[in-house]
Every structure is written in structure tokens, then in C-alpha cells.
Write a protein that holds these residues in place. Structure first.
Motif, PDB file in Angstrom:
ATOM      1  N   ARG A 101       0.830  -1.209   0.000  1.00 24.64           N
ATOM      2  CA  ARG A 101       0.000   0.000   0.000  1.00 24.64           C
ATOM      3  C   ARG A 101       0.865   1.260   0.000  1.00 24.64           C
ATOM      4  NH1 ARG A 101      -2.650  -3.273   3.775  1.00 24.64           N
ATOM      5  NH2 ARG A 101      -1.848  -2.051   5.552  1.00 24.64           N
ATOM      6  N   ALA A 102       1.939   1.237   0.790  1.00 21.13           N
ATOM      7  CA  ALA A 102       2.831   2.396   0.829  1.00 21.13           C
ATOM      8  C   ALA A 102       3.490   2.625  -0.526  1.00 21.13           C
ATOM      9  CB  ALA A 102       3.894   2.199   1.911  1.00 21.13           C
ATOM     10  N   TYR A 103       3.877   1.529  -1.186  1.00 16.95           N
ATOM     11  CA  TYR A 103       4.513   1.663  -2.499  1.00 16.95           C
ATOM     12  C   TYR A 103       3.550   2.243  -3.523  1.00 16.95           C
ATOM     13  CZ  TYR A 103       6.230   0.406  -7.100  1.00 16.95           C
ATOM     14  OH  TYR A 103       6.601   0.456  -8.415  1.00 16.95           O
ATOM     15  N   LEU A 104       2.336   1.722  -3.570  1.00 17.14           N
ATOM     16  CA  LEU A 104       1.370   2.214  -4.549  1.00 17.14           C
ATOM     17  C   LEU A 104       1.019   3.677  -4.280  1.00 17.14           C
ATOM     18  CD1 LEU A 104      -1.028  -0.848  -4.896  1.00 17.14           C
ATOM     19  CD2 LEU A 104       0.657  -0.024  -6.554  1.00 17.14           C
ATOM     20  N   GLY A 105       0.860   4.020  -2.998  1.00 22.13           N
ATOM     21  CA  GLY A 105       0.587   5.417  -2.664  1.00 22.13           C
ATOM     22  C   GLY A 105       1.722   6.330  -3.088  1.00 22.13           C
ATOM     23  N   SER A 109       1.559   9.250  -5.993  1.00 23.20           N
ATOM     24  CA  SER A 109       1.912  10.629  -5.634  1.00 23.20           C
ATOM     25  C   SER A 109       3.087  11.122  -6.470  1.00 23.20           C
ATOM     26  CB  SER A 109       2.258  10.715  -4.142  1.00 23.20           C
ATOM     27  OG  SER A 109       3.400   9.941  -3.830  1.00 23.20           O
ATOM     28  N   PHE A 110       4.035  10.229  -6.766  1.00 24.31           N
ATOM     29  CA  PHE A 110       5.159  10.597  -7.631  1.00 24.31           C
ATOM     30  C   PHE A 110       4.665  10.946  -9.030  1.00 24.31           C
ATOM     31  CE2 PHE A 110       8.430   9.455 -10.738  1.00 24.31           C
ATOM     32  CZ  PHE A 110       9.497  10.219 -10.300  1.00 24.31           C
ATOM     33  N   TRP A 238      -6.461   1.501   2.214  1.00 24.49           N
ATOM     34  CA  TRP A 238      -6.478   1.568   0.757  1.00 24.49           C
ATOM     35  C   TRP A 238      -7.027   2.901   0.257  1.00 24.49           C
ATOM     36  CZ3 TRP A 238      -3.810  -1.102  -2.530  1.00 24.49           C
ATOM     37  CH2 TRP A 238      -3.388  -2.388  -2.206  1.00 24.49           C
ATOM     38  N   SER A 239      -7.900   3.511   1.030  1.00 21.00           N
ATOM     39  CA  SER A 239      -8.440   4.817   0.611  1.00 21.00           C
ATOM     40  C   SER A 239      -7.343   5.866   0.521  1.00 21.00           C
ATOM     41  CB  SER A 239      -9.515   5.284   1.599  1.00 21.00           C
ATOM     42  OG  SER A 239      -9.014   5.281   2.936  1.00 21.00           O
TER      43      SER A 239
END
Length: 292
Positions: A101-105, A109-110, A238-239
Motif C-alpha cells: 500500500r505504501a509503495y502504490l501510494g 503521488s510521484f 487503501w483509501s
């Protein structure tokens, strides 16, 4: 050599960020500065020897990260009480869902932050993209304040067991960052033309209005970063991931609509709207958590 730099860089990032929850901020800053100094010195030696090359630059980065790993490990052994380290499959398996989840977020954002440069180049051409790149570079310098604040805030929030105290600390930090960014942005906007003229020359003065608009975007993004750290400290739902995906889609759509007529200024305006949307949703997520 580039492939060897990847595990070294990842190992350094993993280890150096362990210093923050240990409250070893001074050691963190000292090692970060030392790594940059080593990299600069090795690069300078390559130029002094009249042998600058891509391979040597990559090698300088690799050696600097090896130094950083050794320096961090020494601090962890002395201040962190870690006698030796070993791999833990159980810990890795436990942390993988959070890491995903941290990676996808972070990925979304990147993409929100960087996609506009590519779109300005594709739509407005290299000259417009060059001006916009200067504006983004200067805006990144301003963004270092909330970025650093978020890095220091996250371990504190993650360690809090009381949700009410965690939310209170988050809102207080967000308010301080918002006030600081407003003051800094006003000063930076007033000095922008002089700074761009001195650093880059008159040919890059078209970057000034783009930078001045981006100051609003960076201010919103700074507050958003504080709320992102809060959501990460509460388990990274996930939100909190998909909000950045929505922000990316909105940013791309606005760039397609604004860049053809406004160039880099349109991209900067698109960033403000996309970041503001993300921030509003994040505020809702934190308030919803408070209600439940």
C-alpha cells in the motif's frame, strides 16, 4: 556498477530511516551530510583528474552509499543497542501488505508530482519544459521543509497508542506547516525574479510566473504530506492509496486541458487543483476516522 548501486542505495535508505524512530536525528543529519560530502569529493576528484565519466559518477554514488551504510550501522550498534542483524521472514511477511500500500501510494503521488513535466514537454515543447523544470526545481527547495517535518513526525505518530492524541498532533503539525508555507511562499514569490535572474540568467525569467503559481501547489502539497504521514501511521488504508490515483487522473486531465493554451502556467494551476483535491479527501478520511 549501476545495478550494484541499487541494493546499496536501498540498504542505506532502510538503515538510515531506522535512526528516526530511535530519535537519533542529529546522527541522521550528520550521516546524510557526510554521504553528500563524500559523493561531492569523489566527483571532484574525477574532474580534477580530467576523467569524468558516467561510470565514475555512478561509482562515486556507490562508494558514498557504502560509507553511509557503515556509518549508520555504527550508530545503530552504539546508540540503538543492536549487536548484530539478521533477516526475519516472519517480519517481512507481516509487513508486505503495508509495504504494498505504501509503495502504490508513493507511486501515484510521484506520478502526480512529475507527470506534468513530461506533458509540458510533449505539448509545449522543450523550451517551455525547460522553463517549467526550473520552476519545479525551485519549488522542490521550498517543499523540503514540509518533507522534513513529515519524516520526523511519522515515527512519533506511529508510536502513539491514543488515536485522539495522534489526530491532535497531526492537526497541530498541519496548521504549523500551513502557516510556515504561506509565509515562505510570499517571500519566495517576491524574490523569485531576482533569484531566477541571478541563478539562471534572463533567458529563464519566463519560469518566474510558473514558480509563483507552483508555490501555491507546494503549500497545499506540504499540508497533504502531513496528513499522508498520519494515514500511514494508522495502517495506510487503501483509501489513502487510491486518493493519489484519483489525483493523478485529475492532474493529467487538467494538463491536457490547460497546457495547450497556457503552457507551464497551466501545468502549475493543474497541480494546485489536483493537490487540493487530494488534501480535501485526506481531511475527510481523518475526520471520518475521528467520527468512528
Amino acid at each position: 556498477m549501476a545495478m550494484a548501486s541499487i541494493p546499496a542505495g536501498l540498504a542505506y535508505l532502510l538503515l538510515v530511516n531506522l535512526l528516526l524512530p530511535l530519535q537519533a536525528v542529529a546522527a541522521f543529519n550528520r550521516i546524510e551530510f557526510g554521504l553528500r560530502l563524500v559523493m561531492f569529493a569523489l566527483t571532484g576528484l574525477a574532474f580534477a583528474a580530467m576523467m569524468p565519466s558516467v561510470a565514475l559518477m555512478v561509482g562515486a554514488s556507490l562508494l558514498a552509499h557504502v560509507y553511509g551504510i557503515a556509518a549508520v550501522w555504527k550508530v545503530l550498534r552504539t546508540e540503538g543497542g543492536i549487536a548484530r542483524g539478521h533477516a526475519s521472514r516472519e517480519l517481512l511477511r507481516e509487513q508486505l501488505p503495508f509495504a504494498l500500500r505504501a509503495y502504490l501510494g508513493s507511486l501515484f503521488s510521484f506520478l502526480v508530482v512529475r507527470s506534468d513535466i513530461l506533458m509540458v514537454q510533449a505539448i509545449g515543447g522543450n523550451s517551455e519544459a525547460g522553463h517549467y523544470a526550473i520552476a519545479v526545481t525551485l519549488a522542490d527547495l521550498i517543499y523540503m521543509l514540509p518533507l522534513s517535518a513529515g519524516m520526523l513526525l511519522f515515527p512519533r505518530l506511529a508510536a502513539m497508542s491514543d488515536p485522539t492524541a495522534r489526530r491532535r498532533a497531526t492537526w497541530q503539525a498541519a496548521g504549523v506547516i500551513a502557516a510556515a508555507m504561506i509565509v515562505i511562499s510570499i517571500i519566495a514569490a517576491a524574490l523569485a525574479e531576482v533569484a531566477v535572474g541571478l541563478l539562471y540568467g534572463a533567458a529563464f525569467l519566463p519560469a518566474v510566473p510558473m514558480f509563483q503559481i507552483l508555490l501555491g501547489a507546494v503549500s497545499v502539497l506540504g499540508v497533504s504530506g502531513i496528513l499522508s504521514n498520519h494515514l500511514a501511521a494508522t495502517g495506510f488504508p487503501w483509501s489513502a492509496v487510491w486518493v493519489w490515483g484519483v489525483g493523478f487522473v485529475v492532474n493529467v486531465a487538467l494538463n491536457l486541458a490547460l497546457v495547450p493554451g497556457m503552457g507551464g502556467k497551466g501545468a502549475a494551476l493543474a497541480s494546485i487543483v489536483a493537490y487540493a483535491l487530494v488534501l480535501l479527501v485526506q481531511c475527510y478520511l481523518v475526520l471520518r476516522e475521528q467520527d468512528t
